[in-house]
Design a protein around this motif. Sequence first.
Motif, PDB file in Angstrom:
ATOM      1  N   GLU A  63       0.820  -1.205   0.000  1.00  0.00           N
ATOM      2  CA  GLU A  63       0.000   0.000   0.000  1.00  0.00           C
ATOM      3  C   GLU A  63       0.860   1.263   0.000  1.00  0.00           C
ATOM      4  O   GLU A  63       0.603   2.211  -0.753  1.00  0.00           O
ATOM      5  CB  GLU A  63      -0.922   0.008   1.220  1.00  0.00           C
ATOM      6  CG  GLU A  63      -1.857   1.198   1.270  1.00  0.00           C
ATOM      7  CD  GLU A  63      -2.753   1.175   2.500  1.00  0.00           C
ATOM      8  OE1 GLU A  63      -3.665   2.024   2.571  1.00  0.00           O
ATOM      9  OE2 GLU A  63      -2.545   0.312   3.389  1.00  0.00           O
ATOM     10  N   GLU A  67       1.231   4.018  -3.138  1.00  0.00           N
ATOM     11  CA  GLU A  67       1.037   5.457  -2.939  1.00  0.00           C
ATOM     12  C   GLU A  67       2.225   6.244  -3.511  1.00  0.00           C
ATOM     13  O   GLU A  67       2.052   7.262  -4.178  1.00  0.00           O
ATOM     14  CB  GLU A  67       0.885   5.751  -1.446  1.00  0.00           C
ATOM     15  CG  GLU A  67       0.644   7.208  -1.113  1.00  0.00           C
ATOM     16  CD  GLU A  67       0.470   7.438   0.378  1.00  0.00           C
ATOM     17  OE1 GLU A  67       0.906   8.503   0.860  1.00  0.00           O
ATOM     18  OE2 GLU A  67      -0.088   6.558   1.051  1.00  0.00           O
ATOM     19  N   ASP A  70       2.230   5.888  -7.428  1.00  0.00           N
ATOM     20  CA  ASP A  70       1.190   6.734  -8.017  1.00  0.00           C
ATOM     21  C   ASP A  70       1.617   8.202  -8.017  1.00  0.00           C
ATOM     22  O   ASP A  70       1.302   8.950  -8.953  1.00  0.00           O
ATOM     23  CB  ASP A  70      -0.127   6.573  -7.245  1.00  0.00           C
ATOM     24  CG  ASP A  70      -0.796   5.227  -7.488  1.00  0.00           C
ATOM     25  OD1 ASP A  70      -0.422   4.553  -8.465  1.00  0.00           O
ATOM     26  OD2 ASP A  70      -1.683   4.856  -6.698  1.00  0.00           O
ATOM     27  N   GLU A  71       2.332   8.622  -6.968  1.00  0.00           N
ATOM     28  CA  GLU A  71       2.814   9.997  -6.890  1.00  0.00           C
ATOM     29  C   GLU A  71       3.852  10.258  -7.979  1.00  0.00           C
ATOM     30  O   GLU A  71       3.831  11.312  -8.640  1.00  0.00           O
ATOM     31  CB  GLU A  71       3.409  10.255  -5.508  1.00  0.00           C
ATOM     32  CG  GLU A  71       3.754  11.702  -5.218  1.00  0.00           C
ATOM     33  CD  GLU A  71       2.554  12.582  -4.947  1.00  0.00           C
ATOM     34  OE1 GLU A  71       2.717  13.809  -4.939  1.00  0.00           O
ATOM     35  OE2 GLU A  71       1.438  12.037  -4.766  1.00  0.00           O
TER      36      GLU A  71
END
Length: 354
Positions: A63, A67, A70-71
């Motif tokens: 997870e 994150e 994706d950034e």
Amino acid sequence: MKHKAFILLISFILTTTALLSGCGSFHGEENAGTDSGLERFSDVYFDAFDTVTSVIAYSESQEAFDEMSDEIHKHLMTYHRLFDIYKTYEGINNARTINKNAGEEPVPVDPELIELVELGKELYEVTNGKVNIAMGAVLSLWHDARIAAEENPEDAYIPDMEELKEAYKHCNIEDVIVDKEAGTIFLKDPEMALDLGAIGKGFAVEKAVEKMEDLGYSNFVISAGGNVRTSGSKADGSPWSIAVQNPNLDDEEYIDILEMTGGSLVTSGVYQRFFEYDGEKYHHIIDPDTLMPSSRYLSVSIVTDDSGLADALSTGVFNMELEEGQALIESMEGTEAMWVLPDMKIVESSGWKS
């Protein structure tokens, strides 16, 4: 669009050898984060800068890694849209907007697009014109030829030299006017166009890494179409192993391996983007002196701290005679190069091995 469905396949490949510069993806290494409590994760996207972008990082969970990934993807896509010369996007004045307004009016743009164009003008001087972001009129002719060959090999052609010479009349870097105070870019010549391909991807990768480090991320690597940028080390403190792609794709996969903690390795080669016409291969690195694909080398690899600089130098040095390129690299502190000549002879700058 991110193609998560390919992650399982790519992750299998990533466990086999060293990270690879020069082919648009990269191959990872064994998990070095077990003792630290961090695990190794990877992700791949196919949309940013129309190339394969890979991310490897050590993180506490899937997870947390997602994150982070994706950034990174968000930042790269922001730059992709800003630097795009083929598409327009709602609410964005990008490089295409500048080109469409050539000879008409200055275009208000994002400060980072101004920063990139200013860098391009500086690198024109550094490379004695071998990197020219104002060569869009010439490069578009080669782009059209490559697309025609890809869509239907029977329709393959190479641009007419007289057309290329006429287009080159509209490639004066002095006609690119940057007004930092007003926040605008203006192309004085209505027939000229920007092409940011020689520096845009490296600049974007460098900026993405800076933004991620500002957010507190470390222990990761981004590879985007031959641009590899490392941040820190692996989770156990050991360096990343970055391999240089062998330009002879029928031979061994790589020709050298570098141990890196921070910094960038960028490779430009004749094998990355090309088309065939009349039995000859025509690659994408166009020499401003001949207006034809440069034939001096099979590949040039650059190591330096900044990915944007490395990206530009890999193109600029590719377009230089060996002695000129060597002199430039030796004059730049913290920058090294490897040349692979057409006969597969390898030439290294003085500090490459160290």
